[in-house]
Design a protein around this motif. Structure first.
Motif, PDB file in Angstrom:
ATOM      1  N   TRP A  37      67.103  72.215   7.939  1.00  0.00           N
ATOM      2  CA  TRP A  37      67.031  71.609   6.612  1.00  0.00           C
ATOM      3  C   TRP A  37      68.271  71.964   5.812  1.00  0.00           C
ATOM      4  CZ3 TRP A  37      62.789  68.711   5.074  1.00  0.00           C
ATOM      5  CH2 TRP A  37      61.707  68.745   5.947  1.00  0.00           C
ATOM      6  N   ASN A  38      68.988  70.956   5.373  1.00  0.00           N
ATOM      7  CA  ASN A  38      70.127  71.152   4.496  1.00  0.00           C
ATOM      8  C   ASN A  38      69.922  70.232   3.302  1.00  0.00           C
ATOM      9  OD1 ASN A  38      72.531  71.885   3.388  1.00  0.00           O
ATOM     10  ND2 ASN A  38      73.785  70.678   4.776  1.00  0.00           N
ATOM     11  N   VAL A  39      69.253  70.732   2.268  1.00  0.00           N
ATOM     12  CA  VAL A  39      68.919  69.912   1.115  1.00  0.00           C
ATOM     13  C   VAL A  39      69.876  70.190  -0.036  1.00  0.00           C
ATOM     14  CG1 VAL A  39      66.473  69.811   1.747  1.00  0.00           C
ATOM     15  CG2 VAL A  39      67.254  71.566   0.173  1.00  0.00           C
ATOM     16  N   THR A  40      70.008  69.220  -0.903  1.00  0.00           N
ATOM     17  CA  THR A  40      70.829  69.376  -2.096  1.00  0.00           C
ATOM     18  C   THR A  40      70.052  70.156  -3.151  1.00  0.00           C
ATOM     19  OG1 THR A  40      70.015  67.362  -3.125  1.00  0.00           O
ATOM     20  CG2 THR A  40      71.951  67.149  -1.657  1.00  0.00           C
ATOM     21  N   ASP A  41      70.768  70.609  -4.175  1.00  0.00           N
ATOM     22  CA  ASP A  41      70.108  71.279  -5.293  1.00  0.00           C
ATOM     23  C   ASP A  41      69.072  70.358  -5.925  1.00  0.00           C
ATOM     24  OD1 ASP A  41      71.703  73.537  -4.929  1.00  0.00           O
ATOM     25  OD2 ASP A  41      73.104  72.993  -6.516  1.00  0.00           O
ATOM     26  N   THR A  42      69.433  69.091  -6.078  1.00  0.00           N
ATOM     27  CA  THR A  42      68.543  68.118  -6.707  1.00  0.00           C
ATOM     28  C   THR A  42      67.248  67.953  -5.919  1.00  0.00           C
ATOM     29  OG1 THR A  42      70.438  66.948  -7.626  1.00  0.00           O
ATOM     30  CG2 THR A  42      68.364  65.732  -7.516  1.00  0.00           C
ATOM     31  N   VAL A  43      67.352  67.888  -4.606  1.00  0.00           N
ATOM     32  CA  VAL A  43      66.159  67.745  -3.764  1.00  0.00           C
ATOM     33  C   VAL A  43      65.301  69.012  -3.850  1.00  0.00           C
ATOM     34  CG1 VAL A  43      65.334  67.509  -1.388  1.00  0.00           C
ATOM     35  CG2 VAL A  43      67.165  66.032  -2.234  1.00  0.00           C
ATOM     36  N   ALA A  44      65.924  70.181  -3.785  1.00  0.00           N
ATOM     37  CA  ALA A  44      65.177  71.437  -3.890  1.00  0.00           C
ATOM     38  C   ALA A  44      64.451  71.515  -5.233  1.00  0.00           C
ATOM     39  CB  ALA A  44      66.103  72.631  -3.709  1.00  0.00           C
ATOM     40  N   GLU A  45      65.132  71.128  -6.309  1.00  0.00           N
ATOM     41  CA  GLU A  45      64.515  71.137  -7.637  1.00  0.00           C
ATOM     42  C   GLU A  45      63.340  70.165  -7.698  1.00  0.00           C
ATOM     43  OE1 GLU A  45      67.843  70.299 -10.192  1.00  0.00           O
ATOM     44  OE2 GLU A  45      68.750  72.249  -9.775  1.00  0.00           O
ATOM     45  N   ALA A  46      63.484  68.997  -7.083  1.00  0.00           N
ATOM     46  CA  ALA A  46      62.406  68.005  -7.079  1.00  0.00           C
ATOM     47  C   ALA A  46      61.198  68.498  -6.291  1.00  0.00           C
ATOM     48  CB  ALA A  46      62.909  66.683  -6.506  1.00  0.00           C
ATOM     49  N   ILE A  47      61.434  69.164  -5.181  1.00  0.00           N
ATOM     50  CA  ILE A  47      60.326  69.700  -4.382  1.00  0.00           C
ATOM     51  C   ILE A  47      59.575  70.762  -5.182  1.00  0.00           C
ATOM     52  CG2 ILE A  47      59.743  71.048  -2.322  1.00  0.00           C
ATOM     53  CD1 ILE A  47      62.119  69.575  -0.931  1.00  0.00           C
ATOM     54  N   ILE A  48      60.313  71.674  -5.805  1.00  0.00           N
ATOM     55  CA  ILE A  48      59.672  72.708  -6.627  1.00  0.00           C
ATOM     56  C   ILE A  48      58.897  72.057  -7.770  1.00  0.00           C
ATOM     57  CG2 ILE A  48      60.104  74.630  -8.235  1.00  0.00           C
ATOM     58  CD1 ILE A  48      60.340  75.471  -5.305  1.00  0.00           C
ATOM     59  N   ALA A  49      59.513  71.110  -8.455  1.00  0.00           N
ATOM     60  CA  ALA A  49      58.863  70.444  -9.591  1.00  0.00           C
ATOM     61  C   ALA A  49      57.571  69.750  -9.183  1.00  0.00           C
ATOM     62  CB  ALA A  49      59.826  69.445 -10.231  1.00  0.00           C
ATOM     63  N   SER A  50      57.544  69.205  -7.978  1.00  0.00           N
ATOM     64  CA  SER A  50      56.350  68.486  -7.541  1.00  0.00           C
ATOM     65  C   SER A  50      55.167  69.418  -7.270  1.00  0.00           C
ATOM     66  CB  SER A  50      56.655  67.664  -6.289  1.00  0.00           C
ATOM     67  OG  SER A  50      56.818  68.498  -5.151  1.00  0.00           O
ATOM     68  N   ARG A  51      55.419  70.700  -7.166  1.00  0.00           N
ATOM     69  CA  ARG A  51      54.365  71.674  -6.879  1.00  0.00           C
ATOM     70  C   ARG A  51      54.162  72.685  -8.014  1.00  0.00           C
ATOM     71  NH1 ARG A  51      56.635  69.298  -2.872  1.00  0.00           N
ATOM     72  NH2 ARG A  51      55.667  69.119  -0.852  1.00  0.00           N
ATOM     73  N   ASP A  52      55.001  72.571  -9.044  1.00  0.00           N
ATOM     74  CA  ASP A  52      54.989  73.483 -10.182  1.00  0.00           C
ATOM     75  C   ASP A  52      53.907  73.060 -11.166  1.00  0.00           C
ATOM     76  OD1 ASP A  52      55.607  75.154 -12.304  1.00  0.00           O
ATOM     77  OD2 ASP A  52      57.402  74.038 -12.879  1.00  0.00           O
ATOM     78  N   LEU A  53      52.810  73.791 -11.210  1.00  0.00           N
ATOM     79  CA  LEU A  53      51.663  73.406 -12.029  1.00  0.00           C
ATOM     80  C   LEU A  53      51.809  73.761 -13.506  1.00  0.00           C
ATOM     81  CD1 LEU A  53      48.830  74.464  -9.549  1.00  0.00           C
ATOM     82  CD2 LEU A  53      49.876  72.197  -9.851  1.00  0.00           C
ATOM     83  N   ASP A  54      52.605  74.792 -13.832  1.00  0.00           N
ATOM     84  CA  ASP A  54      52.720  75.208 -15.231  1.00  0.00           C
ATOM     85  C   ASP A  54      54.031  74.791 -15.892  1.00  0.00           C
ATOM     86  OD1 ASP A  54      54.531  77.012 -14.146  1.00  0.00           O
ATOM     87  OD2 ASP A  54      53.323  78.783 -14.581  1.00  0.00           O
ATOM     88  N   GLY A  55      54.892  74.074 -15.160  1.00  0.00           N
ATOM     89  CA  GLY A  55      56.104  73.521 -15.743  1.00  0.00           C
ATOM     90  C   GLY A  55      57.229  74.502 -16.008  1.00  0.00           C
ATOM     91  N   ASP A  56      57.211  75.669 -15.345  1.00  0.00           N
ATOM     92  CA  ASP A  56      58.271  76.646 -15.586  1.00  0.00           C
ATOM     93  C   ASP A  56      59.433  76.539 -14.599  1.00  0.00           C
ATOM     94  OD1 ASP A  56      57.125  77.703 -13.313  1.00  0.00           O
ATOM     95  OD2 ASP A  56      56.771  79.696 -14.154  1.00  0.00           O
ATOM     96  N   LYS A  57      59.418  75.506 -13.765  1.00  0.00           N
ATOM     97  CA  LYS A  57      60.473  75.206 -12.793  1.00  0.00           C
ATOM     98  C   LYS A  57      60.587  76.267 -11.694  1.00  0.00           C
ATOM     99  CE  LYS A  57      63.018  72.454 -16.055  1.00  0.00           C
ATOM    100  NZ  LYS A  57      64.252  72.180 -16.736  1.00  0.00           N
ATOM    101  N   GLN A  58      59.478  76.946 -11.432  1.00  0.00           N
ATOM    102  CA  GLN A  58      59.386  77.950 -10.382  1.00  0.00           C
ATOM    103  C   GLN A  58      57.992  77.872  -9.781  1.00  0.00           C
ATOM    104  OE1 GLN A  58      61.446  81.820 -11.702  1.00  0.00           O
ATOM    105  NE2 GLN A  58      60.309  81.159 -13.477  1.00  0.00           N
ATOM    106  N   LEU A  59      57.830  78.463  -8.605  1.00  0.00           N
ATOM    107  CA  LEU A  59      56.501  78.541  -8.000  1.00  0.00           C
ATOM    108  C   LEU A  59      56.023  79.983  -8.007  1.00  0.00           C
ATOM    109  CD1 LEU A  59      56.681  76.273  -4.821  1.00  0.00           C
ATOM    110  CD2 LEU A  59      55.884  75.696  -7.112  1.00  0.00           C
ATOM    111  N   SER A  60      54.866  80.202  -8.593  1.00  0.00           N
ATOM    112  CA  SER A  60      54.188  81.487  -8.481  1.00  0.00           C
ATOM    113  C   SER A  60      53.477  81.500  -7.130  1.00  0.00           C
ATOM    114  CB  SER A  60      53.166  81.644  -9.604  1.00  0.00           C
ATOM    115  OG  SER A  60      52.132  80.675  -9.446  1.00  0.00           O
ATOM    116  N   PHE A  61      52.926  82.636  -6.761  1.00  0.00           N
ATOM    117  CA  PHE A  61      52.181  82.657  -5.510  1.00  0.00           C
ATOM    118  C   PHE A  61      50.980  81.722  -5.583  1.00  0.00           C
ATOM    119  CE2 PHE A  61      48.797  84.051  -2.699  1.00  0.00           C
ATOM    120  CZ  PHE A  61      49.444  83.871  -1.485  1.00  0.00           C
TER     121      PHE A  61
END
Length: 70
Positions: A37-61
């Protein structure tokens, strides 16, 4: 359903700074280390955002665990 202990180990491997959150940069690095996997920053940010439930742009456990169990 994923095994919670295995999920915790995987989460901790991705969370390289140990702050209890996975950022897009950490996620991108983890994907690149897998070799296939060689993803761009934009793709990585989009993947995180799609799973980020509280909108802090990060994933908690809890968010990571919820994603694994969808």
């Amino acid at each position: 359903m994923a095994d919670i202990e295995e999920a915790r180990k995987q989460f901790e491997r991705i969370d390289t700074d140990g702050d209890g959150q996975i950022t897009a940069a950490e996620f991108k690095t983890a994907l690149a280390q897998g070799g296939d996997w060689n993803v761009t920053d934009t793709v990585a940010e989009a993947i995180i955002a799609s799973r980020d439930l509280d909108g802090d742009k990060q994933l908690s456990f809890d968010e990571f665990w919820a994603y694994l169990n969808k």
